[in-house]
Design an enzyme around this catalytic site. Sequence first.
Site, PDB file in Angstrom:
ATOM      1  N   LYS A  70      52.595 -24.508 -17.908  1.00 55.72           N
ATOM      2  CA  LYS A  70      51.894 -25.778 -18.098  1.00 55.72           C
ATOM      3  C   LYS A  70      52.330 -26.447 -19.409  1.00 55.72           C
ATOM      4  CE  LYS A  70      47.600 -26.009 -19.962  1.00 55.72           C
ATOM      5  NZ  LYS A  70      47.591 -27.020 -21.034  1.00 55.72           N
ATOM      6  N   ASN A  71      52.387 -25.660 -20.485  1.00 54.70           N
ATOM      7  CA  ASN A  71      52.667 -26.268 -21.784  1.00 54.70           C
ATOM      8  C   ASN A  71      54.120 -26.688 -21.945  1.00 54.70           C
ATOM      9  OD1 ASN A  71      50.014 -25.948 -22.367  1.00 54.70           O
ATOM     10  ND2 ASN A  71      50.283 -24.295 -23.854  1.00 54.70           N
ATOM     11  N   ARG A  82      43.990 -34.524 -23.078  1.00 52.36           N
ATOM     12  CA  ARG A  82      44.198 -34.886 -24.481  1.00 52.36           C
ATOM     13  C   ARG A  82      45.657 -34.749 -24.896  1.00 52.36           C
ATOM     14  NH1 ARG A  82      39.439 -37.266 -26.076  1.00 52.36           N
ATOM     15  NH2 ARG A  82      37.850 -36.271 -24.828  1.00 52.36           N
ATOM     16  N   CYS A 140      37.963 -32.630 -28.500  1.00 53.91           N
ATOM     17  CA  CYS A 140      37.883 -32.061 -27.149  1.00 53.91           C
ATOM     18  C   CYS A 140      37.078 -30.779 -27.227  1.00 53.91           C
ATOM     19  CB  CYS A 140      39.266 -31.800 -26.574  1.00 53.91           C
ATOM     20  SG  CYS A 140      40.067 -30.382 -27.300  1.00 53.91           S
ATOM     21  N   ARG A 161      40.536 -32.767 -32.560  1.00 52.17           N
ATOM     22  CA  ARG A 161      41.955 -32.582 -32.210  1.00 52.17           C
ATOM     23  C   ARG A 161      42.765 -33.643 -32.961  1.00 52.17           C
ATOM     24  NH1 ARG A 161      43.182 -29.562 -27.089  1.00 52.17           N
ATOM     25  NH2 ARG A 161      45.316 -28.918 -27.439  1.00 52.17           N
ATOM     26  N   PRO A 162      42.907 -33.466 -34.303  1.00 56.95           N
ATOM     27  CA  PRO A 162      43.592 -34.496 -35.081  1.00 56.95           C
ATOM     28  C   PRO A 162      45.061 -34.617 -34.677  1.00 56.95           C
ATOM     29  CG  PRO A 162      43.140 -32.563 -36.450  1.00 56.95           C
ATOM     30  CD  PRO A 162      42.514 -32.298 -35.123  1.00 56.95           C
ATOM     31  N   ILE A 163      45.611 -35.814 -34.888  1.00 59.39           N
ATOM     32  CA  ILE A 163      47.050 -36.005 -34.624  1.00 59.39           C
ATOM     33  C   ILE A 163      47.730 -36.575 -35.870  1.00 59.39           C
ATOM     34  CG2 ILE A 163      46.930 -36.195 -32.102  1.00 59.39           C
ATOM     35  CD1 ILE A 163      47.051 -39.288 -32.529  1.00 59.39           C
ATOM     36  N   LEU A 177      49.488 -35.147 -38.081  1.00 59.29           N
ATOM     37  CA  LEU A 177      50.873 -34.688 -38.290  1.00 59.29           C
ATOM     38  C   LEU A 177      51.839 -35.463 -37.395  1.00 59.29           C
ATOM     39  CD1 LEU A 177      50.169 -30.834 -38.395  1.00 59.29           C
ATOM     40  CD2 LEU A 177      50.595 -32.358 -40.330  1.00 59.29           C
ATOM     41  N   ASP A 187      45.874 -19.043 -26.891  1.00 61.86           N
ATOM     42  CA  ASP A 187      45.500 -19.220 -25.487  1.00 61.86           C
ATOM     43  C   ASP A 187      45.215 -17.894 -24.780  1.00 61.86           C
ATOM     44  OD1 ASP A 187      45.833 -21.890 -25.889  1.00 61.86           O
ATOM     45  OD2 ASP A 187      47.663 -22.101 -24.723  1.00 61.86           O
ATOM     46  N   ILE A 190      43.614 -20.793 -35.054  1.00 69.68           N
ATOM     47  CA  ILE A 190      44.274 -22.043 -34.639  1.00 69.68           C
ATOM     48  C   ILE A 190      43.255 -23.145 -34.339  1.00 69.68           C
ATOM     49  CG2 ILE A 190      45.935 -23.095 -33.041  1.00 69.68           C
ATOM     50  CD1 ILE A 190      47.198 -20.871 -34.689  1.00 69.68           C
ATOM     51  N   ARG A 229      43.054 -26.820 -14.456  1.00 69.83           N
ATOM     52  CA  ARG A 229      44.023 -27.507 -15.319  1.00 69.83           C
ATOM     53  C   ARG A 229      45.238 -26.624 -15.562  1.00 69.83           C
ATOM     54  NH1 ARG A 229      41.908 -28.175 -20.669  1.00 69.83           N
ATOM     55  NH2 ARG A 229      44.050 -28.828 -20.933  1.00 69.83           N
TER      56      ARG A 229
HETATM   57  C1  UD1 Z   1      49.472 -26.654 -27.860  1.00 73.33           C
HETATM   58  C2  UD1 Z   1      49.164 -26.122 -26.486  1.00 73.33           C
HETATM   59  C3  UD1 Z   1      47.881 -25.311 -26.501  1.00 73.33           C
HETATM   60  C4  UD1 Z   1      47.958 -24.215 -27.571  1.00 73.33           C
HETATM   61  C5  UD1 Z   1      48.339 -24.811 -28.918  1.00 73.33           C
HETATM   62  C6  UD1 Z   1      48.565 -23.759 -29.987  1.00 73.33           C
HETATM   63  C7  UD1 Z   1      50.112 -27.793 -25.022  1.00 73.33           C
HETATM   64  C8  UD1 Z   1      49.870 -28.838 -24.007  1.00 73.33           C
HETATM   65  N1  UD1 Z   1      49.015 -27.226 -25.570  1.00 73.33           N
HETATM   66  O1  UD1 Z   1      48.422 -27.544 -28.220  1.00 73.33           O
HETATM   67  O2  UD1 Z   1      47.694 -24.715 -25.221  1.00 73.33           O
HETATM   68  O3  UD1 Z   1      46.708 -23.591 -27.681  1.00 73.33           O
HETATM   69  O4  UD1 Z   1      49.564 -25.575 -28.789  1.00 73.33           O
HETATM   70  O5  UD1 Z   1      49.522 -22.847 -29.572  1.00 73.33           O
HETATM   71  O6  UD1 Z   1      51.235 -27.427 -25.302  1.00 73.33           O
HETATM   72  N2  UD1 Z   1      46.626 -30.054 -35.851  1.00 73.33           N
HETATM   73  C9  UD1 Z   1      46.314 -30.927 -36.874  1.00 73.33           C
HETATM   74  N3  UD1 Z   1      46.957 -32.136 -36.917  1.00 73.33           N
HETATM   75  C10 UD1 Z   1      47.900 -32.481 -35.999  1.00 73.33           C
HETATM   76  C11 UD1 Z   1      48.216 -31.563 -34.952  1.00 73.33           C
HETATM   77  C12 UD1 Z   1      47.561 -30.358 -34.914  1.00 73.33           C
HETATM   78  O7  UD1 Z   1      45.462 -30.643 -37.710  1.00 73.33           O
HETATM   79  O8  UD1 Z   1      48.461 -33.588 -36.092  1.00 73.33           O
HETATM   80  C13 UD1 Z   1      45.910 -28.749 -35.764  1.00 73.33           C
HETATM   81  C14 UD1 Z   1      45.068 -28.632 -34.489  1.00 73.33           C
HETATM   82  O9  UD1 Z   1      43.814 -29.238 -34.638  1.00 73.33           O
HETATM   83  C15 UD1 Z   1      44.967 -27.155 -34.309  1.00 73.33           C
HETATM   84  C16 UD1 Z   1      46.328 -26.671 -34.818  1.00 73.33           C
HETATM   85  O10 UD1 Z   1      46.845 -27.709 -35.632  1.00 73.33           O
HETATM   86  O11 UD1 Z   1      43.963 -26.645 -35.114  1.00 73.33           O
HETATM   87  C17 UD1 Z   1      47.316 -26.334 -33.721  1.00 73.33           C
HETATM   88  O12 UD1 Z   1      47.545 -27.464 -32.939  1.00 73.33           O
HETATM   89  P1  UD1 Z   1      48.903 -27.713 -32.136  1.00 73.33           P
HETATM   90  O13 UD1 Z   1      49.891 -26.623 -32.432  1.00 73.33           O
HETATM   91  O14 UD1 Z   1      49.309 -29.108 -32.386  1.00 73.33           O
HETATM   92  O15 UD1 Z   1      48.407 -27.541 -30.650  1.00 73.33           O
HETATM   93  P2  UD1 Z   1      48.609 -28.532 -29.452  1.00 73.33           P
HETATM   94  O16 UD1 Z   1      50.002 -29.049 -29.449  1.00 73.33           O
HETATM   95  O17 UD1 Z   1      47.482 -29.490 -29.418  1.00 73.33           O
END
Ligand code: UD1
Length: 436
Positions: free
Chosen positions: A23-24, A93, A117, A122-124, A126, A306, A328, A398
């Site tokens: 999926k990922n 998301r 979520c 779920r900040p973005i 970065l 996961d 995480i 999902r």
């Molecule tokens: C992806 C996976 C998810 C997995 C996760 C960690 C997909 C679709 N999902 O999620 O199944 O659990 O990797 O292996 O591939 N963070 C920030 N700012 C940002 C981005 C992330 O603070 O801009 C934080 C998140 O809140 C979280 C951590 O970093 O605490 C890890 O997030 P990230 O590695 O980005 O996970 P996803 O890509 O959302």
Amino acid sequence: MNSALMIRGGRPLRGSISIQGAKNSVLPILAAAIMGEGEQVVRRCPWLSDVESTFHILRYLGCRVRREGNAVVVDPGPMDRCDIPDRLMREMRSSVVFLGAILARSGEACMSFPGGCELGPRPIDLHLSALRALGAEILETGGNLICRGRHMVGQEINLTFPSVGATENIMLAACGASGVTRVTNAAREPEIEDLQRFLRAMGAHVDGAGTSTVVIEGGHALHAAEHTILPDRIAAATYLAAAAAAGGTITVEDICPEHLSTVTSILAEAGCEIRAGHTHITLHREAPLHAMRPVRTMPYPGFPTDAQSPLMAVAARAEGATVFVENIFENRFRHVGELARMGADIKVAGRVAVVCGVSRLYGAHVCATDLRGGAALLVAALGAEGESRLTGLRHLDRGYEAPERRLAALGADVRRVEEEAGANGPAQRAAGRLCD
Ligand code: UD1
């Protein structure tokens, strides 16, 4: 009508199971498909609701999408939009990964902010700071992101945390930037390498995925490609956990065993016999389970967040106490309350859960509150005495392709039933609300 899984536990699992595409991996790869000219063929595309949500986005953007058995063909030729409406962003998301792909293709993008979520905020930040570093102008207004990036230029980008989604977004956007982008402290997950393989098949110049430095030389025209999705290491971990909980002998096939080494070493500690081949792992469990050393979730190659919840369901019936530390996501113990309904003894303090194994779990009505939490409840129910009813299946669907069919083929007593919404009394209705 709602669906539920009826699970009668205590039957050992036996046989082989072929693992679905990851999926990922497939989600960012389908987003990347919009960046090339011509039809993109993605094989071993799993049948999941998150994949359906991705198709909705692709079709909204104007792409043609068709299924051919387990393959998907995406033709981005007719794509004529660069926005994603809120209702589609809310379906999934992680659709934020379209941001980099749309910017690379169209030079502008508009979508709603993904927000929080079930796993917590779920900040973005970065993602956004990296895209800004490449020269994209991003306006955050009224819950929307309005982005312009016609003249993005490659840069040195150091991630303060190896975010999977941010690494993918940068790789996609950087393909549309001129010059070289070097990402340091990049995520090293196998799914990042899979994205690199697909981008290379399209003609992109990307190197280093799987290490903490990824280098992208942008500005190359991308063409039609064919790609087979990597096997889903988390689905494989879940079925191995199921066999550990229920006992028996199963083989998960068509996988990359090295992607699962942290999970199998923990399962071995719990008393499972593990044999790994080139593309399969066999797990045998007969003796009672025992506690494991502390499980700390970490970015790859550490223990995957996961797989934390399915493994917790195994620890719930092991002799002794196992500590889980979730590093995480903030809110990844929501399955604990539901496991307690089955008789599990788990104490949570912040990011730490202490699981004191009990000799028996009992069947109960439990409700999935997130995808992997749902997997934990399924695993626990397979090892429990009596019948469980698992609701909240929209979460499970999902990420798991027909889990009831696959588990039934291994000898489990699992069936999906349709039931009237709210027909089960106040407790169940309250649990149901949690899922909505
Ligand atoms: C992806 C996976 C998810 C997995 C996760 C960690 C997909 C679709 N999902 O999620 O199944 O659990 O990797 O292996 O591939 N963070 C920030 N700012 C940002 C981005 C992330 O603070 O801009 C934080 C998140 O809140 C979280 C951590 O970093 O605490 C890890 O997030 P990230 O590695 O980005 O996970 P996803 O890509 O959302």
